[in-house]
Design a protein around this motif. Sequence first.
Motif, PDB file in Angstrom:
ATOM      1  N   PHE A   1      -1.943   0.275  -4.598  1.00 48.36           N
ATOM      2  CA  PHE A   1      -3.409   0.283  -4.465  1.00 48.36           C
ATOM      3  C   PHE A   1      -4.004   1.675  -4.687  1.00 48.36           C
ATOM      4  O   PHE A   1      -5.175   1.906  -4.385  1.00 48.36           O
ATOM      5  CB  PHE A   1      -3.817  -0.211  -3.074  1.00 48.36           C
TER       6      PHE A   1
ATOM      7  N   TYR B   1       0.844  -1.206   0.000  1.00 50.00           N
ATOM      8  CA  TYR B   1       0.000   0.000   0.000  1.00 50.00           C
ATOM      9  C   TYR B   1       0.878   1.255   0.000  1.00 50.00           C
ATOM     10  O   TYR B   1       0.658   2.199  -0.775  1.00 50.00           O
ATOM     11  CB  TYR B   1      -0.918   0.001   1.213  1.00 50.00           C
TER      12      TYR B   1
ATOM     13  N   VAL C   1      -9.509  -4.940  -4.087  1.00 47.37           N
ATOM     14  CA  VAL C   1      -8.164  -5.209  -3.569  1.00 47.37           C
ATOM     15  C   VAL C   1      -7.718  -6.615  -3.955  1.00 47.37           C
ATOM     16  O   VAL C   1      -6.586  -6.822  -4.416  1.00 47.37           O
ATOM     17  CB  VAL C   1      -8.126  -5.032  -2.039  1.00 47.37           C
TER      18      VAL C   1
END
Length: 415
Positions: free
Chosen positions: A52, A47, A82
């Motif tokens: 993302f 992340y 995700v």
Amino acid sequence: MKSFISYSENSDFSIHNIPFGVAIFNQEYIACCTRIGDMVLDLATIYDYGFFDEIEGLEENVFEAYTLNEFIELGKPVTNAVRLKIQELLQEDSKLGQDKKTVEQCFYKFDHVQMMMPVHIPNYTDFYSSIEHATNVGKMFRGEENALLPNWKHLPVGYHGRASSIVVSGTDFYRPKGQMKPPGAESPVFGPCKQLDFELEMGFIVNKHSEMGDSISTSEANDAIFGMVLFNDWSARDIQSWEYVPLGPFLGKNFCSSISPWVVTLEALEPFRIESPIQEPEVLNYLKFEGKQNLDIKLQVYLKPESGEENLICQSNYKFMYWNMTQQLAHHTVNGCNVEVGDIYASGTISGKDKDSFGSMLELSWRGTEPIHLADGSERKFIEDNDTIIMRGHAEKDGIRVGFGEVVGKVLPAK
């Protein structure tokens, strides 16, 4: 799909799976993660590196948490996105696969991480939804003609359990103590349980909060279920049989339940949906459902004595369930009972028609009258001190394999 991470063809954690869990990395750093083959991917660092960024609704790094709850609560539009993004990143020639520095920083061998409880569990409910199991137990305790109680085919029987003693795979526990009334005795005695048992179950985890007074219909249930785990609902049969009338399980059940560390999403299990058993008599309207709501998940149980080898003692399948997850959640909430993110709902013991598919020692040894013989020459009526029970489960179809890994628990002598 093919991944740049190599794994064996019988791996539970193929690129088609993408489960979610929580791990300790380098013995100090905790983060949410996923797994492919024997490699664990640190999602918090992925992340931070911007992989993302394009996902709407994921404005904060929820993967830095010690549980999956914050991530799960974002709901299916985000959690599905995700999962699909991770699947894309793990494929050959992906942006991640070509970034060797990030790969070195974010991937860990499974043996080098410590898995934690994947979710904080506010509430736990255990159902009793296998007709074969319920019939077997009924025959033992009430006889052939009264095996199923009158309500069993009309509603998913369940009870509220204790969430605080649910532990992650690999956690040892002490043999429970309590009151028991031996056959022929006039009064109960106190001491360590003599009829310790496993129960082969699966559990589903919800992703939402609801208000008191609201209910979740069978058509809404799948959107409220994030994923599933293997579940061993340990039972002290002699304590339970003395205490359960009139109000049901208490000390015979609340000392320990074990779950697998990886939560497999419903989306990963979609290819393995099958038709449910025919339910007769017809159920009430709020329990009616559409589509294929049972899952073909192969399950195995192994018993390993201390310093001994694993003995396969049960081969069952989640498809045997009479009541499915949508019905269980609909029934649980039809009276206005509110749910919380992370609540877990166990299936009840999963047994098939054949003896080797019975999901408990109570059934396998038929209440101790037909002992199980192990490879080392010993036998078991129930579970002895220092025995380890290992449960494994996977689904497989058309070259696609999605599995749960295992849930392991060892019984220590009474404390």
